[in-house]
Motif scaffolding. Structure first.
Motif, PDB file in Angstrom:
ATOM      1  N   LEU A 135      36.611  28.969  44.334  1.00  0.00           N
ATOM      2  CA  LEU A 135      36.575  30.301  44.652  1.00  0.00           C
ATOM      3  C   LEU A 135      34.987  30.413  45.095  1.00  0.00           C
ATOM      4  O   LEU A 135      33.881  30.347  44.409  1.00  0.00           O
ATOM      5  CB  LEU A 135      37.097  31.136  43.442  1.00  0.00           C
ATOM      6  CG  LEU A 135      36.439  32.704  43.837  1.00  0.00           C
ATOM      7  CD1 LEU A 135      37.560  33.250  44.860  1.00  0.00           C
ATOM      8  CD2 LEU A 135      36.854  33.529  42.568  1.00  0.00           C
ATOM      9  N   GLY A 145      35.204  37.531  48.384  1.00  0.00           N
ATOM     10  CA  GLY A 145      35.532  35.953  47.811  1.00  0.00           C
ATOM     11  C   GLY A 145      36.220  35.317  48.723  1.00  0.00           C
ATOM     12  O   GLY A 145      36.977  35.795  49.835  1.00  0.00           O
ATOM     13  N   ILE A 147      39.105  32.293  48.867  1.00  0.00           N
ATOM     14  CA  ILE A 147      40.010  31.222  47.989  1.00  0.00           C
ATOM     15  C   ILE A 147      40.239  30.258  48.766  1.00  0.00           C
ATOM     16  O   ILE A 147      40.951  30.123  49.690  1.00  0.00           O
ATOM     17  CB  ILE A 147      41.194  32.242  47.672  1.00  0.00           C
ATOM     18  CG1 ILE A 147      40.869  33.571  46.973  1.00  0.00           C
ATOM     19  CG2 ILE A 147      42.335  31.217  46.737  1.00  0.00           C
ATOM     20  CD1 ILE A 147      42.078  34.538  46.993  1.00  0.00           C
ATOM     21  N   ILE A 164      37.435  40.389  45.809  1.00  0.00           N
ATOM     22  CA  ILE A 164      36.937  40.501  44.379  1.00  0.00           C
ATOM     23  C   ILE A 164      35.983  41.542  44.135  1.00  0.00           C
ATOM     24  O   ILE A 164      36.217  42.375  43.046  1.00  0.00           O
ATOM     25  CB  ILE A 164      36.382  39.343  43.800  1.00  0.00           C
ATOM     26  CG1 ILE A 164      36.112  39.220  42.384  1.00  0.00           C
ATOM     27  CG2 ILE A 164      35.059  38.881  44.565  1.00  0.00           C
ATOM     28  CD1 ILE A 164      35.587  37.941  41.917  1.00  0.00           C
ATOM     29  N   ALA A 240      39.409  37.024  37.943  1.00  0.00           N
ATOM     30  CA  ALA A 240      39.731  36.257  39.223  1.00  0.00           C
ATOM     31  C   ALA A 240      40.279  34.641  38.726  1.00  0.00           C
ATOM     32  O   ALA A 240      41.044  34.039  39.309  1.00  0.00           O
ATOM     33  CB  ALA A 240      38.529  36.081  40.022  1.00  0.00           C
TER      34      ALA A 240
END
Length: 310
Positions: A135, A145, A147, A164, A240
């Protein structure tokens, strides 16, 4: 020499490069975005900059770029190649991929979200290299963010994956531009720390970098501001990592430049909050402000690889 165009469009400036097949930066350039001229002028500037790079590549390397990758902020429909909305740049539903491909004599163009594109670069050739799950969280004007999953970055069903910064960590807290209150980015972004520190010292020019320096010198006012931001950030990151279970957590953006002043308390705060979760490595980003441009180059090369395999 086969090469691609990479372009990273920001709210204030654009970074560009011609990138070779091995990732080598063959040519780099920067210019202002000039958003004060309006969205149509910004798009015209992007097209002009790309055309200039196209011409430079043809002149220097005997053939024009084979593809182009462009990273832009805001809400992006990557599949359609449309920049849906960008508050800082003022555009709505701009068909950037089609406009760029037309301007570049039909070369294929990949359009990507700026943070996800930067995360792609960090994951493949930066701080996440060799990691299957990561992340990437840059702490800048806001917080977003990326991923990372097995060498790609997840966009989500509607292109919103990784936001996020809009996790509510302090219900009823400061109002966010998204319409909620207490979002992570209102408390732990570089701009949030700047606001809190400026208020604490009653100096409108004071910013997050000044706060970090004051923390390092032991200023109790700075410590209070910093601790509040780190606590909020740790709360958001634990949410998260509970959802995503990354192997590595990569922190970038302006606040990450504080290095140990940020990472020492942040690692401790996250460790205090986890229970059953596996604690990921928490590391600084490696590529700095070049991540978006490098990621745009990777998008372009990925596009060519996809076309060949098809």
């Amino acid at each position: 020499m086969k090469h691609v165009i990479a372009l990273d469009v920001g709210g204030t400036g654009m970074k560009a490069a011609l990138v070779g097949a091995d990732g080598e930066l063959l040519h780099t350039a920067r210019r202002p975005t000039e958003r004060e001229r309006g969205p149509d002028a910004v798009i015209a500037g992007i097209l002009d900059f790309a055309a200039e790079l196209h011409a430079i590549g043809a002149e220097r390397f005997g053939a024009p770029a084979a593809a182009a990758g462009v990273a832009v902020p805001g809400i992006i429909d990557e599949a359609a190649g449309v920049a849906v909305y960008a508050a800082n740049l003022g555009w709505r539903d701009a068909p950037l991929r089609a406009l760029l491909s037309e301007r570049l004599a039909g070369v294929p163009v990949a359009l990507g979200h700026d943070v996800r594109t930067g995360g792609l670069a960090e994951g493949r050739i930066g701080a996440g290299e060799g990691t299957d799950r990561f992340l990437f969280v840059p702490l800048g004007t806001g917080i977003a963010g990326a991923i990372g999953i097995d060498g790609r970055v997840e966009a989500g069903a509607h292109g919103y994956a990784g936001e996020i910064g809009h996790i509510v960590v302090r219900p009823g807290g400061p109002e966010c531009g998204c319409g909620q209150r207490g979002c992570l980015e209102t408390l732990a972004s570089a701009s949030a720390v700047s606001r809190a520190w400026a208020a604490a010292v009653r100096d409108p020019e004071a910013d997050a970098a000044d706060c970090a320096k004051a923390v390092a010198s032991g200023d109790p006012r700075a410590l209070a501001v910093w601790q509040d931001a780190v606590a909020a950030l740790a709360d958001g990151l634990v949410i998260a990592l509970t959802l995503l279970d990354p192997r590595r957590l990569i922190i970038g953006g302006g606040l990450a430049e504080a290095r140990d002043t940020l990472f020492v308390p942040l690692r401790a705060a996250v460790a205090e909050r986890v229970t059953f979760q596996q604690l990921p490595d928490i590391v600084p980003a490696a590529l700095g402000d070049t991540a978006g441009c490098l990621g745009a180059g990777l998008l372009a090369w990925d596009l060519l690889a996809t076309e060949v395999s098809a």
